[in-house]
Design an enzyme around this catalytic site. Structure first.
Site, PDB file in Angstrom:
ATOM      1  N   ARG A 175     -29.891  61.434   1.157  1.00  9.00           N
ATOM      2  CA  ARG A 175     -28.626  61.402   0.661  1.00  9.00           C
ATOM      3  C   ARG A 175     -27.821  60.354   1.315  1.00  9.00           C
ATOM      4  O   ARG A 175     -26.633  60.257   1.752  1.00  9.00           O
ATOM      5  CB  ARG A 175     -28.089  62.800   1.180  1.00  9.00           C
ATOM      6  CG  ARG A 175     -28.532  64.026   0.896  1.00  9.00           C
ATOM      7  CD  ARG A 175     -28.741  64.133  -0.608  1.00  9.00           C
ATOM      8  NE  ARG A 175     -29.556  65.621  -0.949  1.00  9.00           N
ATOM      9  CZ  ARG A 175     -29.919  65.864  -2.057  1.00  9.00           C
ATOM     10  NH1 ARG A 175     -29.718  64.941  -3.355  1.00  9.00           N
ATOM     11  NH2 ARG A 175     -30.548  66.942  -2.324  1.00  9.00           N
ATOM     12  N   LYS A 294     -33.118  72.180  12.549  1.00  9.71           N
ATOM     13  CA  LYS A 294     -33.008  72.890  11.065  1.00  9.71           C
ATOM     14  C   LYS A 294     -34.288  73.641  10.811  1.00  9.71           C
ATOM     15  O   LYS A 294     -35.289  73.298  10.745  1.00  9.71           O
ATOM     16  CB  LYS A 294     -32.916  71.683   9.983  1.00  9.71           C
ATOM     17  CG  LYS A 294     -32.951  72.305   8.594  1.00  9.71           C
ATOM     18  CD  LYS A 294     -32.708  71.621   7.407  1.00  9.71           C
ATOM     19  CE  LYS A 294     -33.008  72.047   6.069  1.00  9.71           C
ATOM     20  NZ  LYS A 294     -32.447  70.819   4.888  1.00  9.71           N
ATOM     21  N   GLU A 298     -34.462  75.749   3.505  1.00 15.70           N
ATOM     22  CA  GLU A 298     -34.825  74.939   2.572  1.00 15.70           C
ATOM     23  C   GLU A 298     -36.362  74.605   2.640  1.00 15.70           C
ATOM     24  O   GLU A 298     -36.740  73.383   2.557  1.00 15.70           O
ATOM     25  CB  GLU A 298     -34.127  73.912   2.507  1.00 15.70           C
ATOM     26  CG  GLU A 298     -32.532  74.249   1.843  1.00 15.70           C
ATOM     27  CD  GLU A 298     -31.756  72.724   1.767  1.00 15.70           C
ATOM     28  OE1 GLU A 298     -31.827  72.035   2.436  1.00 15.70           O
ATOM     29  OE2 GLU A 298     -30.752  73.035   1.020  1.00 15.70           O
ATOM     30  N   ARG A 331     -28.975  74.637  13.887  1.00 14.74           N
ATOM     31  CA  ARG A 331     -28.241  74.832  12.716  1.00 14.74           C
ATOM     32  C   ARG A 331     -28.086  76.093  11.911  1.00 14.74           C
ATOM     33  O   ARG A 331     -29.070  76.661  11.914  1.00 14.74           O
ATOM     34  CB  ARG A 331     -28.566  73.730  11.398  1.00 14.74           C
ATOM     35  CG  ARG A 331     -28.328  72.199  12.108  1.00 14.74           C
ATOM     36  CD  ARG A 331     -28.858  71.165  11.167  1.00 14.74           C
ATOM     37  NE  ARG A 331     -27.787  70.663  10.168  1.00 14.74           N
ATOM     38  CZ  ARG A 331     -28.390  70.775   8.680  1.00 14.74           C
ATOM     39  NH1 ARG A 331     -29.471  71.317   8.264  1.00 14.74           N
ATOM     40  NH2 ARG A 331     -27.166  70.352   7.933  1.00 14.74           N
ATOM     41  N   ARG A 343     -24.937  83.355  -1.651  1.00 13.74           N
ATOM     42  CA  ARG A 343     -25.288  82.365  -0.709  1.00 13.74           C
ATOM     43  C   ARG A 343     -24.001  82.183   0.267  1.00 13.74           C
ATOM     44  O   ARG A 343     -24.121  81.768   1.374  1.00 13.74           O
ATOM     45  CB  ARG A 343     -25.277  81.020  -1.582  1.00 13.74           C
ATOM     46  CG  ARG A 343     -25.762  80.004  -0.587  1.00 13.74           C
ATOM     47  CD  ARG A 343     -26.383  78.840  -1.261  1.00 13.74           C
ATOM     48  NE  ARG A 343     -26.402  77.652  -0.616  1.00 13.74           N
ATOM     49  CZ  ARG A 343     -26.603  76.043  -0.877  1.00 13.74           C
ATOM     50  NH1 ARG A 343     -27.017  76.275  -2.238  1.00 13.74           N
ATOM     51  NH2 ARG A 343     -26.512  75.360  -0.251  1.00 13.74           N
ATOM     52  N   LYS A 367     -21.539  73.966   9.005  1.00 11.79           N
ATOM     53  CA  LYS A 367     -21.084  73.140   7.908  1.00 11.79           C
ATOM     54  C   LYS A 367     -19.522  73.570   7.775  1.00 11.79           C
ATOM     55  O   LYS A 367     -19.376  74.783   8.107  1.00 11.79           O
ATOM     56  CB  LYS A 367     -21.900  73.103   6.843  1.00 11.79           C
ATOM     57  CG  LYS A 367     -23.277  72.210   6.793  1.00 11.79           C
ATOM     58  CD  LYS A 367     -23.738  72.250   5.555  1.00 11.79           C
ATOM     59  CE  LYS A 367     -25.279  71.670   5.477  1.00 11.79           C
ATOM     60  NZ  LYS A 367     -26.111  71.285   4.338  1.00 11.79           N
ATOM     61  N   ASP A 372     -22.245  74.249   0.577  1.00 12.65           N
ATOM     62  CA  ASP A 372     -22.830  72.871   1.017  1.00 12.65           C
ATOM     63  C   ASP A 372     -21.690  71.763   0.745  1.00 12.65           C
ATOM     64  O   ASP A 372     -22.058  71.044  -0.261  1.00 12.65           O
ATOM     65  CB  ASP A 372     -24.083  72.951   0.371  1.00 12.65           C
ATOM     66  CG  ASP A 372     -25.008  71.865   0.870  1.00 12.65           C
ATOM     67  OD1 ASP A 372     -24.581  71.204   1.932  1.00 12.65           O
ATOM     68  OD2 ASP A 372     -26.153  71.704   0.432  1.00 12.65           O
ATOM     69  N   GLU A 394     -19.912  70.600  11.525  1.00 12.52           N
ATOM     70  CA  GLU A 394     -20.669  69.760  10.973  1.00 12.52           C
ATOM     71  C   GLU A 394     -19.929  69.256   9.754  1.00 12.52           C
ATOM     72  O   GLU A 394     -19.886  70.050   8.725  1.00 12.52           O
ATOM     73  CB  GLU A 394     -22.037  70.142  10.805  1.00 12.52           C
ATOM     74  CG  GLU A 394     -22.877  69.054   9.881  1.00 12.52           C
ATOM     75  CD  GLU A 394     -24.471  69.519   9.625  1.00 12.52           C
ATOM     76  OE1 GLU A 394     -25.068  70.125  10.493  1.00 12.52           O
ATOM     77  OE2 GLU A 394     -24.898  69.390   8.419  1.00 12.52           O
ATOM     78  N   GLU A 400     -22.585  62.882  -0.639  1.00 16.36           N
ATOM     79  CA  GLU A 400     -23.679  63.472  -1.531  1.00 16.36           C
ATOM     80  C   GLU A 400     -23.020  64.328  -2.593  1.00 16.36           C
ATOM     81  O   GLU A 400     -23.577  64.154  -3.721  1.00 16.36           O
ATOM     82  CB  GLU A 400     -24.388  64.677  -0.508  1.00 16.36           C
ATOM     83  CG  GLU A 400     -25.358  65.429  -1.373  1.00 16.36           C
ATOM     84  CD  GLU A 400     -26.212  66.424  -0.554  1.00 16.36           C
ATOM     85  OE1 GLU A 400     -26.049  66.549   0.831  1.00 16.36           O
ATOM     86  OE2 GLU A 400     -26.910  67.045  -1.312  1.00 16.36           O
ATOM     87  N   HIS A 528     -20.080  73.445  -6.953  1.00 14.54           N
ATOM     88  CA  HIS A 528     -21.645  73.305  -7.350  1.00 14.54           C
ATOM     89  C   HIS A 528     -21.854  73.443  -8.408  1.00 14.54           C
ATOM     90  O   HIS A 528     -22.727  74.163  -9.145  1.00 14.54           O
ATOM     91  CB  HIS A 528     -22.206  74.690  -6.484  1.00 14.54           C
ATOM     92  CG  HIS A 528     -23.614  74.291  -5.964  1.00 14.54           C
ATOM     93  ND1 HIS A 528     -24.560  74.358  -6.970  1.00 14.54           N
ATOM     94  CD2 HIS A 528     -24.082  74.158  -4.973  1.00 14.54           C
ATOM     95  CE1 HIS A 528     -25.595  73.866  -6.326  1.00 14.54           C
ATOM     96  NE2 HIS A 528     -25.713  73.940  -4.980  1.00 14.54           N
ATOM     97  N   TRP A 550     -29.514  77.508  -7.062  1.00 15.13           N
ATOM     98  CA  TRP A 550     -29.292  75.888  -7.400  1.00 15.13           C
ATOM     99  C   TRP A 550     -28.863  75.506  -8.551  1.00 15.13           C
ATOM    100  O   TRP A 550     -28.749  74.481  -9.179  1.00 15.13           O
ATOM    101  CB  TRP A 550     -30.702  75.096  -6.848  1.00 15.13           C
ATOM    102  CG  TRP A 550     -31.343  75.090  -5.494  1.00 15.13           C
ATOM    103  CD1 TRP A 550     -30.290  75.465  -4.533  1.00 15.13           C
ATOM    104  CD2 TRP A 550     -32.151  74.950  -4.783  1.00 15.13           C
ATOM    105  NE1 TRP A 550     -31.025  75.443  -2.945  1.00 15.13           N
ATOM    106  CE2 TRP A 550     -32.271  75.003  -3.344  1.00 15.13           C
ATOM    107  CE3 TRP A 550     -33.630  74.499  -5.390  1.00 15.13           C
ATOM    108  CZ2 TRP A 550     -33.436  74.586  -2.717  1.00 15.13           C
ATOM    109  CZ3 TRP A 550     -34.634  74.376  -4.642  1.00 15.13           C
ATOM    110  CH2 TRP A 550     -34.686  74.297  -3.251  1.00 15.13           C
TER     111      TRP A 550
HETATM  112  C1  BDP Z   1     -27.958  69.639   1.535  1.00 13.85           C
HETATM  113  C2  BDP Z   1     -28.969  68.353   1.160  1.00 13.85           C
HETATM  114  C3  BDP Z   1     -30.184  68.413   1.749  1.00 13.85           C
HETATM  115  C4  BDP Z   1     -29.891  68.583   3.195  1.00 13.85           C
HETATM  116  C5  BDP Z   1     -29.242  69.772   3.615  1.00 13.85           C
HETATM  117  C6  BDP Z   1     -29.157  70.138   4.943  1.00 13.85           C
HETATM  118  O1  BDP Z   1     -28.962  68.295  -0.335  1.00 13.85           O
HETATM  119  O2  BDP Z   1     -30.594  67.021   1.297  1.00 13.85           O
HETATM  120  O3  BDP Z   1     -31.382  68.651   3.697  1.00 13.85           O
HETATM  121  O4  BDP Z   1     -28.252  69.801   2.911  1.00 13.85           O
HETATM  122  O5  BDP Z   1     -27.828  70.106   5.439  1.00 13.85           O
HETATM  123  O6  BDP Z   1     -26.527  69.302   1.198  1.00 13.85           O
HETATM  124  O7  BDP Z   1     -29.920  70.327   5.575  1.00 13.85           O
END
Ligand code: BDP
Length: 706
Positions: A175, A294, A298, A331, A343, A367, A372, A394, A400, A528, A550
């Site tokens: 990003r 992390k 994901e 995180r 979510r 965050k 996101d 955060e 992004e 989103h 997504w």
């Molecule tokens: C998302 C991003 C991804 C990051 C993720 C994160 O798309 O690339 O790895 O957050 O914060 O916004 O772990």
């Protein structure tokens, strides 16, 4: 011919040395160009005839050097460096004075700048505090504030003010939109790019005191003996500037580089591996800051792979840190693929039960919002809901979801909106700022993290306004009470021009950029609906992806009735995660601020809003006026052309052209797509888009081609 060539060369050389030369943006806000106003210069010169520093530390040395270089550039006179100011007047003295700092309650990083009638004194508890004071004094000059009768005390409200780089070992930046990583792993540790030092100077000038140098989607490589030598070399450059290095860790490292059959945090071999690895890290980097993790997010591995909790994982790492002075930042960015779930609630579902279960060295990093890094999000419901756990805020400086380095979006208003949001955790005034600074729940450790927007581009951040985001982040982590406008003015004075009218114009346009971006992309609480994976441009029609959350339709929920995600008790009930006062503020579709409406309500197209317009008309109004406002940005920027360096000016002007073109994509894509549900005309005075939905889709889908 030869004479002509050498004359040309001479001109070029002279040109490069003159203050009015073309600016490539490399020097950021630390320009130190000669002050043009002779009277002002003279005034400053009286107070800056020498710099005196006693003591030997590397930090005091760089502080004094920065002052000397800065003053010489600004004042156009030589400023000698003395080791003793005895009997001398009219200079600047740097001194570590722990007793005075303690008496004044300055803490370890706070500084005081004052005049003792003879000289200007910059003092603090330790050398790093003095360094911060030196930069603050330079800021007085670069923003043209007075040096007379100075008496400034300033101490940071947040202890750990970190950048998080999402940089990979191969030099790419996840990003990242400003070139590649500034870390040259293949050349380290032998080759030290001078840029590392300039990075450190820039950060120290705004009080940033830690950096996580690698991506949260971490490679295990950094924990090998070979890479630790490289990291140590980097830490050596950053150290004099008070910046500690941290690493993101790959949870499965014990398996991948440790040769163990498991990474189960409760397995004694795994514990042992992390303990000796941590010792090894501290041997190489004695002031190492700690680990960022992390996990089980994901697709990243984590303790849940072994039936353990996030707390089990975090506490094992905290134990491995033992007596070393370091932290674990764990995180909370987690969300399971649940088509029926929301979510919005995912992190709360996993982390709320763990409150009180984390070891003292663990901070949970959250965050700013629950989804996101969208252009506007309600504050994350974990803030104020985990009283027994210190939380790190955060925020994302790399854009992004905010138009990469193409769109101008000054982020201080976004960051402030979150910091100022009231969680009501312990009654009114329990703002996110006061949750994270530890004052609401009496925590003695505090932190803030900004996902860096820095890359190898000559100007570091791609878009010039990106520099302001880096700057504003540091300033707000130091003092969240500063206003966005004051920071914008301060940055503009140092970076672009000190001409008062131009400063007002630039700061004024910066202040509007974020709300303009919201209007032409995701007004009224839409979120989103951007291009899949790349996260650039509009794609509200996205119906299928690897995961339901997504897609875009998961979030906007458009149908023939209306638009928006019902998160009230009739819907996902995510609203119940907030305190009653917040529920009251957002729970009623009639009274909620329109900016947050579709985050919490599914609203009929024909419903009249507090603005007096129906939902459909208001939506169109915002998309159209938002896109038009980019033309206003262009005009404002054009107005300051005489005051701004031509190269910098042209670069931003060009990006503003692209921004307008793409704002029109967003507008047309979204109004045409949502119109297939609303079945209403585009309201007057706006003209319907000249292209069809298929036209815009084709345009935007280009970005999805490999
Ligand atoms: C998302 C991003 C991804 C990051 C993720 C994160 O798309 O690339 O790895 O957050 O914060 O916004 O772990």
């Amino acid at each position: 011919m030869a004479l002509r060539t050498s004359l040309l060369l001479l001109c070029l050389l002279l040109g490069a040395a003159l203050p009015g030369r073309a600016d490539d943006g490399y020097r950021l806000w630390l320009k130190y160009n000669l002050i043009a106003d002779a009277a002002q210069r003279k005034d400053y010169q009286k107070a800056a005839q020498f710099v005196a520093v006693s003591g030997q530390s590397a930090t005091l040395k760089v502080a004094a050097e920065e002052l000397q270089t800065g003053l010489q550039g600004l004042l156009g006179q030589s400023v000698p460096m003395l080791s003793d100011a005895k009997g001398k007047k009219g200079g600047i003295i740097l001194q570590v004075d722990a007793a005075a700092a303690d008496k004044a309650g300055l803490g370890p990083d706070g500084y005081r700048i004052y005049s003792d009638k003879q000289n200007l004194i910059i003092s603090g508890r330790r050398d790093v505090a003095v360094l911060y004071g030196a930069f603050a004094l330079l800021r007085q000059l670069t923003t043209r504030r007075t040096l007379n009768n100075l008496n400034i005390s300033s101490a940071p409200k947040i202890q750990h003010r970190l950048l998080n780089h999402w940089d990979n070992p191969n030099g790419t930046v996840e990003r990242g939109y400003a070139g590649s990583s500034i870390w040259k792993w293949y050349e380290l540790p032998e080759t030290i790019d001078p840029r590392y030092r300039d990075y450190a100077r820039a950060n120290a000038s705004i009080g940033i005191n830690g950096t996580v140098i690698n991506n949260v989607n971490a490679s295990a490589r950094y924990l090998t003996a070979e890479y630790l030598q490289k990291v140590a070399a980097l830490a050596g450059v950053l150290r004099p500037y008070g910046i500690r290095v941290y690493l993101s860790v790959f949870w499965a490292a014990p398996k991948v580089i440790g040769g163990l059959p498991t990474s189960d945090p409760l397995d004694p071999r795994v514990k042992q591996w992390w303990t000796s690895k941590t010792d090894e890290v501290y041997k190489a980097i004695p002031d190492f800051g700690g680990f960022l993790v992390k996990a089980n997010s994901e697709g990243e591995p984590g303790p849940q792979d072994y039936g353990r909790t996030h707390a089990d994982g975090a506490n094992m790492l905290a134990a491995a840190l033992g007596n070393h002075d370091g932290l674990v930042m764990w995180r909370a960015f987690v969300y399971k693929a649940d088509p029926k779930g929301d979510r919005f609630k995912a992190a709360s579902e996993e982390f709320l039960p763990l409150d009180g279960k984390f070891a003292p060295k663990v901070l949970v990093q959250v965050k700013n919002g629950p989804i996101d890094f969208q252009a506007r999000e309600p504050f994350h419901p974990l803030f104020g809901a985990m009283p027994r756990t210190p939380l790190v805020l955060e925020v994302q400086l790399t854009q992004e979801y905010l138009g990469f380095a193409t769109h101008a979006v000054y982020l201080a208003p976004l960051i402030k909106e979150v910091l100022d949001a009231d969680t009501y955790a312990k009654g009114q005034g329990s703002t996110v700022a006061r949750v994270i600074d530890g004052s609401v729940d009496k925590h003695s450790v505090s932190g803030m993290a900004g996902v860096a927007n820095i890359g190898s581009d000559r100007n570091w951040t791609g878009h010039l306004i990106g520099q302001a985001n880096w700057y504003a982040y540091g300033r707000l982590a130091w003092d969240y009470a500063l206003t966005s406008k004051a920071i914008a003015e301060e940055w503009t004075r140092q970076t672009l021009t000190t001409e008062p009218q131009a400063v007002q114009t630039v700061a004024g346009l910066m202040q509007q950029t974020r709300s303009i971006y919201v209007r032409y992309t995701t007004p009224l609480g839409l979120h989103h609906i951007m291009g899949e994976s790349i996260h650039y441009g509009p794609q509200p029609w996205l119906e299928r992806s690897a995961r339901p959350d997504w897609t875009s339709i998961y979030y906007h929920r458009a149908d023939s009735v209306g638009l928006g995600f019902d998160r009230t008790a009739r819907g996902s009930n995510a609203l119940a995660l907030y305190k009653p006062e917040v529920q009251k503020m957002w729970g009623n579709a009639q009274t909620i601020a329109p900016d947050y409406l579709l985050w919490f309500h599914h609203v009929p197209w024909q419903q009249r809003l507090s603005t007096g317009r129906t939902l459909w008309d208001e939506l169109c109004q915002r998309y159209y006026t938002g896109a038009d406002s980019v033309l206003w940005l262009q005009r404002q920027w054009a107005a300051v052309q005489p005051q701004v360096d031509p190269v910098l000016h042209a670069d931003v002007a060009a990006r503003l052209l692209t921004q307008h073109k793409e704002a029109l994509w967003w507008r047309d894509a979204c109004v045409l797509y949502f119109q297939t549900y609303s079945r209403r005309p585009i309201p007057a005075p706006f003209a319907p888009p000249q292209r069809t939905l298929a036209d815009v889709k084709r345009l935007v889908d280009l970005y999805q081609l490999r």
